[in-house]
Design a protein around this motif. Structure first.
Motif: not given
Ligand SMILES: [Fe+2]
Lengths: 329, 163
Positions: A256-258, A279-280
């Motif tokens: 979802l992020t990072d 990755k996101a």
């Protein structure tokens, strides 16, 4: 399968460090200032104590999760949903070749009780293995004072969806979960819900990212939404997954992020197969014939999709289902 | 230290890498923003599948058809601001197929339940017993947790990294 029902027993206290040693079946567990030492009739093994405790406390909290939880390449557990294997070297080619591998099966409750007893005795105040390393103290050194608060937390599972009346609550300041430092740069707003008269409470939405950003645990997926046997779990990930997971079914990651770096190896032999950097927005399956370990340089948000259909592990084990999820046709 | 959280969007995403000595089809490695950027509006493309269960990516741009499923579904907004409109279905209107969303011919007859306006990171319940429509003034992306159904699109070879 022979199931050992003998419970964990304390077999003495080290006069120098103050920690107890324990026996579970034919395994013994001993710790010193830096390491956990595990012995079995034909072999022994050493694991760095932070890694050992991070793995053991999560294994308790997950209820042994799905399939194989490798504390490292040698030692771990396999969940048979009622019974649990505790093994050493049973999935390591070197140990297998030398014939020193060992595996015992216990009722799940016996292993849970053993791991709780060991963790309780070996964890001092000021150290929390569920927190990211930057957010907790050190597990190294001699025994000081045992923690008195619960060892596991954050496993509150939704039955339909988080935040519905009567279901598991969404994290908030009021529940004692502030936004984690690593997500302080995000803005969190609430969805706007407008119900027509007579339909109050029937529409529902939450800020899922806000909920994840407030997690006070890492590598600790908890149920957020359930469609039949399909379980959406979310988790905040920082530093490294302190176990290597070998699933007994296919699972999916949605970053979802990072980003998270995953190391992939053959489930049975441990031979490396390579790596995946997610990755996101990336989506990736973890097939049922691998083991995987994640590394998250910055705290990130991960969604995990599991299929909780009872007995699925047997259908994969028998070869009825292929160890990968998608038919490319 | 101040942290910078990386969140992707339709206009800025970067797919990671997959370097494996294995058949990459087993991993079905895709990216929801890449899928959405190559999809017509409201195509429901499967990006994850666990036997009869799927997660679908949908590009939301304008007004969607109306959908209903015989079970709860959940939508996570990954980009944009999306309005979800809900109409209550009578028992006889609730679809009885095995699973997944079905596309309705038109807005169903029935009382309006209300609407949810959701932005990135919001998760919206699409409850059994309700029909729903998604609308957005600008392109957005949702990820829908559901079952493999009559309007689930499979184009794995197009969306997955295979070498
Ligand atoms: Fe896993």
């Amino acid at each position: 399968m022979d199931v050992q029902s003998s419970k964990v027993v304390a077999i003495g206290t080290n006069p120098d460090t103050g920690y107890d040693s324990f026996r579970l079946g034919q395994f013994t567990f001993r710790r010193d200032e830096y390491f956990a030492h595990i012995e079995w009739p034909k072999g022994s093994h050493i694991i760095e104590i932070d890694r050992f405790l991070r793995a053991m406390v999560r294994d308790i909290g997950w209820g042994f999760f799905y399939g194989w939880i490798f504390f490292d390449d040698i030692f771990g557990t396999t969940n048979h949903y009622g019974t649990v294997d505790v093994f050493a070297g049973a999935y390591d080619q070197g140990c297998k070749d030398q014939g020193i591998d060992h595996l015992e099966t216990f009722p799940a409750e016996v292993v849970k009780d053993a791991f709780e007893t060991i963790s309780r005795n070996w964890i001092n105040e000021g150290y929390d293995p569920l927190s990211a390393p930057l957010e907790t103290g050190s597990p190294l050194g001699s025994k000081t004072r045992e923690r008195t608060d619960p060892l596991v937390r954050g496993f509150q599972s939704a039955t339909r969806m988080l935040g519905l009346e009567g279901d598991a609550p969404v994290r908030s300041d009021a529940t004692g979960h502030p936004i984690n430092r690593a997500f302080a740069d995000l803005e969190f707003d609430k969805p706007d819900i407008e119900c027509e008269p007579g339909f109050e409470g029937q529409l529902h939405a939450i800020n899922l990212f806000d909920h994840i950003a407030r997690a006070d645990v890492t590598w600790n997926p908890s149920f957020t939404a359930i469609t039949g046997a399909s379980i959406c779990c979310v988790t905040s990930e920082e530093h490294m997954l302190p176990v290597i997971h070998g699933n007994d079914r296919n699972e999916w990651f949605i970053q979802l992020t990072d980003e998270i770096h995953w190391q992939i190896a053959d489930k049975n032999s441990g031979l490396p197969r390579g790596r995946i950097v997610m990755k996101a927005g990336d989506v990736c399956a973890m097939p049922a014939d691998i083991r995987h370990q994640g590394f998250s340089p910055k705290r990130s948000m991960l969604m995990v999709m599991e299929n909780g259909t009872p007995g699925l592990e047997l259908r994969y084990a028998s070869g009825e289902l292929k160890p990968y999820p998608v038919d490319f046709g | 230290m101040a942290y910078k959280t990386h969140v992707s969007s339709l206009s800025a995403f970067e797919k990671g890498v997959i370097e494996l000595k294995d058949d990459l089809r087993k991993y079905a490695f895709s990216n929801v923003f890449e899928v959405a950027s190559h999809s017509p509006p409201f195509e429901r493309t499967a990006v994850a599948q666990n036997l009869e269960y799927v997660a679908e990516v949908m590009r939301v741009d304008g007004e969607s058809p109306w959908y209903a499923a015989p079970h709860d579904e959940f939508a996570i907004v990954m980009d944009g601001e999306i309005t979800f409109n809900f109409v209550k279905l009578a028992d006889a209107q609730v679809p009885s197929h095995a699973g997944g969303a079905a596309q309705l011919g038109a807005k169903p007859n029935g009382p309006t339940m209300g609407r949810v306006r959701a932005r990135r990171g919001h998760q919206v319940l699409l409850p059994k017993g309700a029909a729903y429509q998604l609308t957005s003034a600008a392109p957005g992306v949702v990820l829908v947790q559901t079952m493999d159904g009559p309007v689930t699109t499979k184009r794995w070879s197009d969306i997955c990294t295979l070498s």
